[in-house]
Write an enzyme that holds these catalytic residues in place. Structure first.
Site, PDB file in Angstrom:
ATOM      1  N   PRO A  91       0.785  -1.251  -0.133  1.00  0.00           N
ATOM      2  CA  PRO A  91       0.104  -0.203   0.019  1.00  0.00           C
ATOM      3  C   PRO A  91       0.790   1.125   0.012  1.00  0.00           C
ATOM      4  CG  PRO A  91      -0.679  -1.421   1.559  1.00  0.00           C
ATOM      5  CD  PRO A  91       0.612  -2.152   1.337  1.00  0.00           C
ATOM      6  N   GLU A 118       1.346  -7.085   8.854  1.00  0.00           N
ATOM      7  CA  GLU A 118       1.068  -5.796   8.941  1.00  0.00           C
ATOM      8  C   GLU A 118       2.217  -5.132   8.073  1.00  0.00           C
ATOM      9  OE1 GLU A 118      -2.012  -6.252  10.678  1.00  0.00           O
ATOM     10  OE2 GLU A 118      -1.428  -4.126  10.627  1.00  0.00           O
ATOM     11  N   ARG A 156       0.741  -9.635 -20.398  1.00  0.00           N
ATOM     12  CA  ARG A 156      -0.133  -9.862 -21.644  1.00  0.00           C
ATOM     13  C   ARG A 156       0.070  -8.890 -22.857  1.00  0.00           C
ATOM     14  NH1 ARG A 156      -3.797  -5.857 -21.880  1.00  0.00           N
ATOM     15  NH2 ARG A 156      -5.369  -6.678 -23.145  1.00  0.00           N
ATOM     16  N   ASP A 171      -7.051  -1.341 -26.121  1.00  0.00           N
ATOM     17  CA  ASP A 171      -7.368  -1.305 -24.616  1.00  0.00           C
ATOM     18  C   ASP A 171      -7.744   0.236 -24.202  1.00  0.00           C
ATOM     19  OD1 ASP A 171      -6.806  -3.986 -24.582  1.00  0.00           O
ATOM     20  OD2 ASP A 171      -4.876  -3.616 -23.644  1.00  0.00           O
TER      21      ASP A 171
END
Ligand code: 4GX
Length: 257
Positions: A91, A118, A156, A171
């Protein structure tokens, strides 16, 4: 020359199960990709194969020990050569977008480290991580899904992985527009009909309709894309956008008087 990935995780079976399926699984079997998944616990010197411990300074949760990740990266370098990047999904990382995916797809060898608990001991970041990447602002329980997100998005784009190279140019985030709505048979589902224009056989009208729907949706749902990516739009799309914005403006003015 296949694109190499190494994934380090305490749940190798979970990662492997995902990677054997679909387009990525097929590309891996065809040697267009060269993916190795490593069990972090095998790099624990602890006799119980412990990979976490209590945080110095106290506080809730556990922290992942530094040595297993460091040993794992050493082993990858020895066996598979120096990677161009070692990514910790976290994060605390820079948020992933298609531009970042594109730049990662130019590399030959990417290592992905998956944390749990954590936190990961900061000395791992200092010693072996080249970049931290987040997949978005929500909290997960481990780095496996984020690592697979990064891997799948990057893989991809590698030569030959997605059969039809044209589908990549199309895309959404390469074009700066969301996709238009799609329909397949039947033409009527409990009275819900496919838009008539798509059944018309008029290819020019269909093309124009799709473009208009794509711009409408983007303006409605993701105006941020239009601000960032306005230069990606062609003249026709810009004209549609201006028309829609003028219509909206007129509506507001009329509501005022
Ligand atoms: N985008 N998580 C990682 C454990 C962890 C904590 C700190 C490294 C540093 C996430 C995300 C995410 C939850 C995966 C915490 N690893 N990762 N995990 N969003 O929420 O990447």
């Amino acid at each position: 020359m296949s694109l190499k990935f190494d994934v380090v995780t305490i749940f190798p079976s979970m990662v492997l199960a995902f990677l054997e399926k679909g387009v990525i699984g097929r590309a891996n079997r065809r040697k267009l990709l060269d993916i190795v998944v490593h069990d972090l616990r095998e790099f624990s010197s602890d006799r119980h194969k412990k990979v976490d411990d209590m945080p110095y300074g106290g506080g809730p949760g556990m922290v992942m020990k530094p040595e297993p990740f460091m040993q794992a990266v050493e082993k990858i370098k020895a066996d598979r050569g120096d990677p161009q990047t070692v990514i910790l999904v976290s994060p605390q990382g820079r948020r992933l977008d298609q531009a970042k995916v594109r730049s990662l797809s130019q590399l030959n060898h990417v290592v992905l480290l998956c944390g749990r608990y954590e936190a990961v001991d900061e000395r791992v970041v200092d010693a072996v991580v080249s970049e931290e990447i987040s997949i978005g602002d929500y909290v997960l329980t481990g780095g496996e899904v984020p690592a697979l997100v990064v891997l799948e998005a990057v893989a991809r784009l590698a030569q030959g992985v997605v059969g039809d190279a044209d589908s990549i140019k199309n895309d959404s985030f390469e074009r700066g527009l969301l996709d238009h709505p799609h329909y397949t048979r039947p033409a009527d589902v409990n009275g819900a009909r496919v838009p008539e224009v798509l059944l018309s056989g008029n290819h020019e009208e269909i093309r124009a309709w799709r473009k208009c729907e794509a711009v409408k949706r983007t303006l409605e749902r993701r105006p941020d894309l239009l601000h960032e990516g306005r230069q990606l739009l062609d003249e026709e799309e810009k004209r549609i956008l201006e028309t829609l914005q003028n219509v909206d403006l007129e509506r507001k003015v009329r509501a005022d008087v």
